[in-house]
Structures are given as structure tokens and as C-alpha cells.
Enzyme design. Sequence first.
Site, PDB file in Angstrom:
ATOM      1  N   ASP A  25       9.551   9.165 -32.411  1.00  0.00           N
ATOM      2  CA  ASP A  25       8.546   8.409 -33.178  1.00  0.00           C
ATOM      3  C   ASP A  25       8.841   8.386 -34.677  1.00  0.00           C
ATOM      4  OD1 ASP A  25       7.816  11.096 -33.525  1.00  0.00           O
ATOM      5  OD2 ASP A  25       5.655  10.713 -33.347  1.00  0.00           O
ATOM      6  N   THR A  85       2.869   9.050 -36.338  1.00  0.00           N
ATOM      7  CA  THR A  85       2.899   8.572 -34.947  1.00  0.00           C
ATOM      8  C   THR A  85       2.174   7.241 -34.798  1.00  0.00           C
ATOM      9  OG1 THR A  85       2.772  10.874 -34.214  1.00  0.00           O
ATOM     10  CG2 THR A  85       2.511   9.200 -32.528  1.00  0.00           C
ATOM     11  N   HIS A 122       6.331  19.129 -32.232  1.00  0.00           N
ATOM     12  CA  HIS A 122       5.651  18.656 -33.441  1.00  0.00           C
ATOM     13  C   HIS A 122       5.733  19.745 -34.498  1.00  0.00           C
ATOM     14  CE1 HIS A 122       2.469  17.340 -36.150  1.00  0.00           C
ATOM     15  NE2 HIS A 122       2.408  16.190 -35.503  1.00  0.00           N
TER      16      HIS A 122
END
Length: 414
Positions: free
Chosen positions: A255, A80, A196
Site C-alpha cells: 500500500d 492506506t 504495520h
Amino acid sequence: SGIDEIDEYVNENVREKEAPVDLTGIAEDRNIIYIAVESMQTFLVDETLHGEEIIPFINEFKEDSYYFDNFYHQTGLGKTSDHEFLLDNSLYPLPNSAAFFTHAQNEYNSLPKIIKEELDYNSYVFHANNESFWNRNVMYDSLGYEEFFDVESYEFDESDEIGWGLNDKDFVDQTVDLIKDLDEPFYSKMITLTHHFPFEMPEEEATIDQFDSDSVTLNQYFQTARYTDEALEQFIDQLKEEGIYEDSIIIMMGDHYGISSYHNDAMAQFLGEDEITPYDEVKLQRVPMIVHIPGHEDTGTISTLSGQIDYKPTMLNMLGIENQNDIMFGNDLFSQDRKDFIAFRDGRIVGEDYIYASGNCYENSSGEIIEEAHCDTMREQAEQELNYSDEIIYGDLFRFYDFEQGEIADENES
Ligand code: GP9
Ligand code: MN
């Protein structure tokens, strides 16, 4: 070598010779709301599972936006934070470390600094994690952020957590409250978290069934993707309710990848292919990139080869900032005059015509392995660029460059 040589390279190979006309200045006086969508990959867009759209909101939102479907993440070990580094600087992340940790004290000519100086925009970050994660608290000062609303700015207890922390729906809800109080126009970066790795989702919160394969990770990936998609929809609705939407430009971007090559068998099963080749793996590095301009009717899908390195020049042009002397390795996404390759940090390269991966040169259009020499030019240029970018970071070379004049600031350099 030195910063003068790099400047010359950038001038010959990167800088656009014709001023981009499209969208120049369209963002002036508007808020810019950037949302980093954790682990969102392009293969999910317009894709279905059990006959249902996986991310229906993004699918719909992109129709009303500029959507880049051939856009690549270029992150390395810094994940990230590398994506943040690419976006703010249009420099490449480092090969063996996260620049956020190892080069947080450098001088950067970052997006927040430029827009503060040119247009008096303040920049903010919203992310419900500890401020020191990825050394953000230190790096954000160097990049010119006014304030970081970290986990301390959010109210929640354990029952509000999914996976890594505060769930994305409560995150966007509380972020809207924080954004409301900012002086306009502002630049804000939000970073989501629910989608995530390892993509854990409580049964009762899931709104789509898991995939069925040997990879628990991939099976769960669709559920957290759906959850974050719902959070984004809620966010846009709340921006409208608060009257912030109309005065803003909203950008969403994945990302980096969420599913690594470790899950290739399951991925092949999902995509209905025999196997995932190194060529396919490169294509799987695409992440969605959406530029949404409320009230702007000329929208559509743009398939220009592009990547995270292109964000900063694009934003600057949209804000009407001319910075001919900046040293960046990306191009405006809306320009016709763009470099024809996107370099990754691991040696792979995507070109308009060729793809270099796992020691082979592929024809981009067909995926056929062709003579390696076809990839030579692009490999040389990519290597050169990555080296120049590294030199800038390792040597903290921007200390010696005058961005106004486009020349060396200190004669004793090098
Ligand atoms: C942590 C979040 C996730 O704050 O940004 O980081 P990642 O593991 O994706 O780099
Ligand atoms: Mn991430």
C-alpha cells in the site's frame, strides 16, 4: 476551466489511443481478490537477510504471475486510505488531507460502482479494524461497496493480536470463511495489518532473525514482513482447498512505504550503500504489484514505469469494460501506449528518463544530477494533472459529468 477542460486534457494526454489487446476481458466471470499488503516494499523482493529469503512466498508467487517491479505507491497523508482512493478512482490523493475524511460525500465514478453497473459484481472489503478508521464506513458507501467486514466480523481475543490487532494468519483464515459465502463472481478487497509500523513481533512468532542496526524499526521490519508473507501463502492454500482459487484472479500490492527516510542510515547499511540519496529515496517508494491469473501461462516480470493510479484502468480492461469517457489519470498496466511519468503528492516525479526530487533533476538510468531543464516538461504536466485531479475533488465535479456520453451533464456548471 471546469470538467470539460479536464476531459480534454485527459483525452489528449492520458487516454490510450489504441485499445489495449493484452488480457482484455480475461477477468470476466471470475472473482477478483485484491490484497493490500500493508507496508510491503519492493526492496524486500528477492532480497535476503542472514542468507535467508525475507519473503519467500511472494518471491515464488510472482514467478507464476505478472510482477511489476517498477511500480510506485503514490500515497500522501491518507496512507492506506489514499492507496484505496487511488485504486478505486484513478484520481490523485489530496495534498493536505485524506480525501477519505474530507471528501467522503462526493460523487465518484469508482471501480465498485462501474463493475456493479456493467457486470453486476458486488464489492466487499475485509479488514480487521474499526469501521470508522479512515472514515471508511462513510467513504465505502460513496465508493459503492456492498459490505465492509470490519473488526466486528472477526472473532479473537488479545492473545490473537500482534501490533495493531488481529494477526494476519487468523485474519486470512477467517476471511476465507466469509468469502466462501459470497455470491460469485465478486470483487473483494482485503487489507492486512501485522506488517504495520512499528513492526512489533512476539519473539516466539518470529521466523527470521532481526537485522542488526541502530534502527529498531528497520531491524523488526523483516520479521513482520516474513509473517505476512506466510499468511499470504496460507491464504492461497486455503483458497485452493475451498475451490475458490481457480475461479479467481488474485492481486497483491504494497500500500505504501514502511520505512521512512528517518531510517536512512540503517537502510544504507542494509543495502550496502554509503548513503541514501534523494534519488535512492524515490526508488525506495516502489511497492510490489502482482497480478496472478490461475491457469494463465504467459507470466513474467514487467518493468514498465507504473503506479497505483494505473490500477483502475487495468482492472476495467481485464474485466472487458470499455469506458472511453471516464476521467482517470492512469493507464492500463499492460498497454504500450502509456504516459511516461508517475507523480507523487509531495512534488517528486519519476519519469522514464528523469527523476525530480529535492529540487534536483536526476537521470533515471544513472542517478546523476543533470541540468534542471530536463525535468521541466514532466514537471509542468505533473503539476497540471495534480491540479486537475484536485479540482475534481474539491469541486465535486463529477456531479456535472455524464460518463456515458462523455460530456457535461449540467449546462450551468462553472
Ligand atoms: C488501518 C490500516 C493501517 O485500518 O489500514 O492504516 P495506515 O496507518 O497504514 O494508513
Ligand atoms: Mn497502510
